[in-house]
Design a protein around this motif. Sequence first.
Motif, PDB file in Angstrom:
ATOM      1  N   ILE A 101       6.388   7.189 -16.204  1.00  0.00           N
ATOM      2  CA  ILE A 101       7.316   7.108 -15.061  1.00  0.00           C
ATOM      3  C   ILE A 101       8.491   6.181 -15.412  1.00  0.00           C
ATOM      4  CG2 ILE A 101       7.510   6.349 -12.634  1.00  0.00           C
ATOM      5  CD1 ILE A 101       6.040   9.137 -13.211  1.00  0.00           C
ATOM      6  N   THR A 121      -9.722  -4.499  -5.727  1.00  0.00           N
ATOM      7  CA  THR A 121      -8.927  -3.283  -5.534  1.00  0.00           C
ATOM      8  C   THR A 121      -9.683  -2.390  -4.556  1.00  0.00           C
ATOM      9  OG1 THR A 121      -8.222  -3.477  -7.836  1.00  0.00           O
ATOM     10  CG2 THR A 121      -7.805  -1.375  -6.768  1.00  0.00           C
ATOM     11  N   LYS A 160     -13.610  -2.264 -12.028  1.00  0.00           N
ATOM     12  CA  LYS A 160     -12.498  -2.041 -12.939  1.00  0.00           C
ATOM     13  C   LYS A 160     -12.740  -2.507 -14.382  1.00  0.00           C
ATOM     14  CE  LYS A 160      -9.217  -4.294 -10.710  1.00  0.00           C
ATOM     15  NZ  LYS A 160      -9.803  -4.997  -9.577  1.00  0.00           N
ATOM     16  N   ALA A 184       0.827  -1.209   0.000  1.00  0.00           N
ATOM     17  CA  ALA A 184       0.000   0.000   0.000  1.00  0.00           C
ATOM     18  C   ALA A 184       0.858   1.254   0.000  1.00  0.00           C
ATOM     19  CB  ALA A 184      -0.931  -0.020   1.218  1.00  0.00           C
ATOM     20  N   LEU A 185       1.077   1.764  -1.196  1.00  0.00           N
ATOM     21  CA  LEU A 185       1.865   2.986  -1.376  1.00  0.00           C
ATOM     22  C   LEU A 185       0.950   4.133  -1.813  1.00  0.00           C
ATOM     23  CD1 LEU A 185       4.704   4.351  -1.727  1.00  0.00           C
ATOM     24  CD2 LEU A 185       4.728   3.464  -4.062  1.00  0.00           C
ATOM     25  N   SER A 243       1.810   8.846  -8.944  1.00  0.00           N
ATOM     26  CA  SER A 243       3.177   8.788  -9.499  1.00  0.00           C
ATOM     27  C   SER A 243       4.169   9.431  -8.544  1.00  0.00           C
ATOM     28  CB  SER A 243       3.220   9.512 -10.848  1.00  0.00           C
ATOM     29  OG  SER A 243       2.340   8.898 -11.758  1.00  0.00           O
ATOM     30  N   GLY A 265       4.023   2.067 -11.528  1.00  0.00           N
ATOM     31  CA  GLY A 265       4.589   3.185 -12.304  1.00  0.00           C
ATOM     32  C   GLY A 265       4.107   3.135 -13.743  1.00  0.00           C
ATOM     33  N   ASN A 281      10.769   8.202 -17.396  1.00  0.00           N
ATOM     34  CA  ASN A 281      11.522   9.126 -16.525  1.00  0.00           C
ATOM     35  C   ASN A 281      12.705   8.405 -15.875  1.00  0.00           C
ATOM     36  OD1 ASN A 281       9.619  11.055 -17.139  1.00  0.00           O
ATOM     37  ND2 ASN A 281       8.656  11.075 -15.113  1.00  0.00           N
ATOM     38  N   TYR A 336       0.139   0.127 -13.395  1.00  0.00           N
ATOM     39  CA  TYR A 336       0.586  -0.075 -11.997  1.00  0.00           C
ATOM     40  C   TYR A 336       2.082  -0.318 -11.892  1.00  0.00           C
ATOM     41  CZ  TYR A 336      -0.858  -5.201 -12.316  1.00  0.00           C
ATOM     42  OH  TYR A 336      -1.061  -6.509 -12.641  1.00  0.00           O
TER      43      TYR A 336
HETATM   44  C1  LIG Z   1      -6.018  -1.770 -10.830  1.00  0.00           C
HETATM   45  C2  LIG Z   1      -4.960  -1.064 -10.073  1.00  0.00           C
HETATM   46  C3  LIG Z   1      -4.275  -1.721  -9.072  1.00  0.00           C
HETATM   47  C4  LIG Z   1      -3.307  -1.048  -8.325  1.00  0.00           C
HETATM   48  N1  LIG Z   1      -2.684  -1.697  -7.294  1.00  0.00           N
HETATM   49  C5  LIG Z   1      -1.881  -0.977  -6.458  1.00  0.00           C
HETATM   50  C6  LIG Z   1      -1.344  -1.580  -5.267  1.00  0.00           C
HETATM   51  O1  LIG Z   1      -1.548  -2.765  -4.996  1.00  0.00           O
HETATM   52  N2  LIG Z   1      -0.607  -0.811  -4.432  1.00  0.00           N
HETATM   53  C7  LIG Z   1      -0.351   0.507  -4.681  1.00  0.00           C
HETATM   54  O2  LIG Z   1       0.322   1.143  -3.877  1.00  0.00           O
HETATM   55  N3  LIG Z   1      -0.827   1.092  -5.810  1.00  0.00           N
HETATM   56  C8  LIG Z   1      -1.581   0.400  -6.687  1.00  0.00           C
HETATM   57  N4  LIG Z   1      -2.094   0.992  -7.819  1.00  0.00           N
HETATM   58  C9  LIG Z   1      -1.796   2.381  -8.073  1.00  0.00           C
HETATM   59  C10 LIG Z   1      -0.883   2.613  -9.274  1.00  0.00           C
HETATM   60  O3  LIG Z   1       0.435   2.265  -8.982  1.00  0.00           O
HETATM   61  C11 LIG Z   1      -1.068   4.091  -9.683  1.00  0.00           C
HETATM   62  O4  LIG Z   1      -2.357   4.196 -10.259  1.00  0.00           O
HETATM   63  C12 LIG Z   1       0.002   4.565 -10.654  1.00  0.00           C
HETATM   64  O5  LIG Z   1       1.253   4.621 -10.030  1.00  0.00           O
HETATM   65  C13 LIG Z   1      -0.340   5.938 -11.236  1.00  0.00           C
HETATM   66  O6  LIG Z   1      -0.748   6.847 -10.262  1.00  0.00           O
HETATM   67  P1  LIG Z   1      -2.122   7.642 -10.470  1.00  0.00           P
HETATM   68  O7  LIG Z   1      -3.164   6.684 -10.866  1.00  0.00           O
HETATM   69  O8  LIG Z   1      -2.355   8.462  -9.263  1.00  0.00           O
HETATM   70  O9  LIG Z   1      -1.855   8.565 -11.718  1.00  0.00           O
HETATM   71  P2  LIG Z   1      -1.183  10.036 -11.695  1.00  0.00           P
HETATM   72  O10 LIG Z   1       0.097   9.985 -10.953  1.00  0.00           O
HETATM   73  O11 LIG Z   1      -2.189  11.048 -11.346  1.00  0.00           O
HETATM   74  O12 LIG Z   1      -0.813  10.172 -13.251  1.00  0.00           O
HETATM   75  C14 LIG Z   1      -1.755  10.610 -14.229  1.00  0.00           C
HETATM   76  C15 LIG Z   1      -1.002  10.784 -15.550  1.00  0.00           C
HETATM   77  O13 LIG Z   1       0.058  11.741 -15.398  1.00  0.00           O
HETATM   78  C16 LIG Z   1       1.298  11.134 -15.786  1.00  0.00           C
HETATM   79  N5  LIG Z   1       2.382  11.654 -14.962  1.00  0.00           N
HETATM   80  C17 LIG Z   1       2.389  11.854 -13.612  1.00  0.00           C
HETATM   81  N6  LIG Z   1       3.575  12.314 -13.221  1.00  0.00           N
HETATM   82  C18 LIG Z   1       4.352  12.402 -14.326  1.00  0.00           C
HETATM   83  C19 LIG Z   1       5.698  12.799 -14.587  1.00  0.00           C
HETATM   84  N7  LIG Z   1       6.534  13.187 -13.596  1.00  0.00           N
HETATM   85  N8  LIG Z   1       6.156  12.763 -15.863  1.00  0.00           N
HETATM   86  C20 LIG Z   1       5.338  12.347 -16.876  1.00  0.00           C
HETATM   87  N9  LIG Z   1       4.072  11.969 -16.706  1.00  0.00           N
HETATM   88  C21 LIG Z   1       3.586  11.974 -15.439  1.00  0.00           C
HETATM   89  C22 LIG Z   1       1.073   9.657 -15.587  1.00  0.00           C
HETATM   90  O14 LIG Z   1       1.989   8.882 -16.354  1.00  0.00           O
HETATM   91  C23 LIG Z   1      -0.370   9.494 -16.035  1.00  0.00           C
HETATM   92  O15 LIG Z   1      -0.406   9.429 -17.436  1.00  0.00           O
HETATM   93  C24 LIG Z   1      -3.015   0.315  -8.624  1.00  0.00           C
HETATM   94  C25 LIG Z   1      -3.684   0.952  -9.663  1.00  0.00           C
HETATM   95  C26 LIG Z   1      -4.641   0.300 -10.373  1.00  0.00           C
HETATM   96  C27 LIG Z   1      -5.358   1.039 -11.485  1.00  0.00           C
END
Ligand SMILES: Cc1cc2nc3c(=O)[nH]c(=O)nc-3n(C[C@H](O)[C@H](O)[C@H](O)COP(=O)(O)OP(=O)(O)OC[C@H]3O[C@@H](n4cnc5c(N)ncnc54)[C@H](O)[C@@H]3O)c2cc1C
Length: 411
Positions: free
Chosen positions: A391, A208, A200, A123-124, A131, A387, A394, A385
């Motif tokens: 990301i 989820t 989903k 859970a991050l 991101s 990243g 990056n 997921y």
């Molecule tokens: C089905 C599912 C299961 C998951 N399971 C887990 C889990 O078990 N544990 C957990 O901790 N997380 C989990 N996640 C979370 C997942 O890791 C995040 O959804 C992912 O890291 C993206 O974060 P966000 O959805 O907040 O998108 P955001 O960070 O809001 O990003 C939105 C958009 O902006 C872009 N963006 C953001 N920052 C930058 C940057 N610096 N440069 C370029 N582009 C950028 C992104 O690439 C994306 O296109 C899950 C997500 C899903 C959908």
Amino acid sequence: MDYAINEMEQEVLNATREFAQKKLKPLRAEMDAKEQFSNEILEEYRKSGLMGLWLPEEYGGLGGGITCLAMAFEELSRVCAGLALTPGTTALGAIPMFLAATKEQRDRWCPDIASGKKLWAFALTEPEAGSDATALKTTAIKDGDYYVVNGTKHFISTGKEADFYTVAVNVNPARGARGISLLVIEKGTPGFSFGKKEEKMGIRTNPTYELIFENVRVPKENLLGSEGRGLLYVQETLDYSRPGVAAQAVGIAQGALDETIPYLRTRKQFGQPIITFQALGHKVAELAAKVEAGRALVYSLTHRMDEEFLPAVKNALANGTTVHDELKKLKGARWTKYSAEAKLFCSNVAMEVADECVTLCGGIAYMRDFPLEKYMRDAKITQIYEGTVHIQKNEIITALIKEYAAKGDEE
Ligand SMILES: Cc1cc2nc3c(=O)[nH]c(=O)nc-3n(C[C@H](O)[C@H](O)[C@H](O)COP(=O)(O)OP(=O)(O)OC[C@H]3O[C@@H](n4cnc5c(N)ncnc54)[C@H](O)[C@@H]3O)c2cc1C
């Protein structure tokens, strides 16, 4: 081609391939449609020994390391990416613990992971910290022998089903990212509850959930490693787990081809099997080559990783130290760039292959009783997921800039 290079890997490959066909295939469509976690499959995983493939034998695992974990994840995802997440997310939740844990912590938690008795999750992510993990707001304030945790995590895979959650918290918000730390929080601890269950697009059989922490008292013995080093452990975890997502993506792509090629061979139009139309056959050839390239990338990386990971584990067990410290002593490679490259490439291949396979098969592939639309829905998550694709890019460009700057300094 199979990339198993030793007997254990070959056995894991064969066993998971058979397990996926026998156990996952008959249930995948039903569980996906019901959007339900399968306890029946969990029982099968427990009996099979697949939950502890990557853990050492001392804890009841197989001692297979990162390669065996990736191979299993590929083969399971080739049949159902959602059902594959039961061992997949337990590994993701348990890897940070395994890297940073003291001997006492390992002894406490690992046997139940290997046997499949207890599921783990990671859970991050939070509503305001996706991101950008440094923006996380969940706090864990020390109170005697406890941390008092408050905050909300969302999008957590295997939520509610997992027994233990490796949770990223901030123990010292004044220090910003340098306060981020990892705590293991057990389901059932007072104040820890589950919020929204997400509906989903894909991987629907894996739940989820939102996690809510309200004055949750977590014993200080559940802190992983040192306070303030959470982001370091998260990065190290992602280095080892992203090749797993890449392997999952390869499995999804291969599974889509497995459904497509037999159909193209038997479907006739204009009096001939449609695979004999060169436009279609050449497309399949291109897709198959990309899947093979992805697979080669994943296993060349995991085999190199295991050359360090397995000795570090052995040394940690012998010396009563942490795996993290033993990895440091080996002064091994930083895998961030390669892991990101594998995940970026393979997840894009999975999405391309699944999408093209639907196009190649035509209308039937758009229907729910043909499995391809599920592969297309499932493929998408590998680009998000652990990243997103951006990301991963990056990570790659950051590493390249450093490499070339260092070369410039040498010249
Ligand atoms: C089905 C599912 C299961 C998951 N399971 C887990 C889990 O078990 N544990 C957990 O901790 N997380 C989990 N996640 C979370 C997942 O890791 C995040 O959804 C992912 O890291 C993206 O974060 P966000 O959805 O907040 O998108 P955001 O960070 O809001 O990003 C939105 C958009 O902006 C872009 N963006 C953001 N920052 C930058 C940057 N610096 N440069 C370029 N582009 C950028 C992104 O690439 C994306 O296109 C899950 C997500 C899903 C959908």
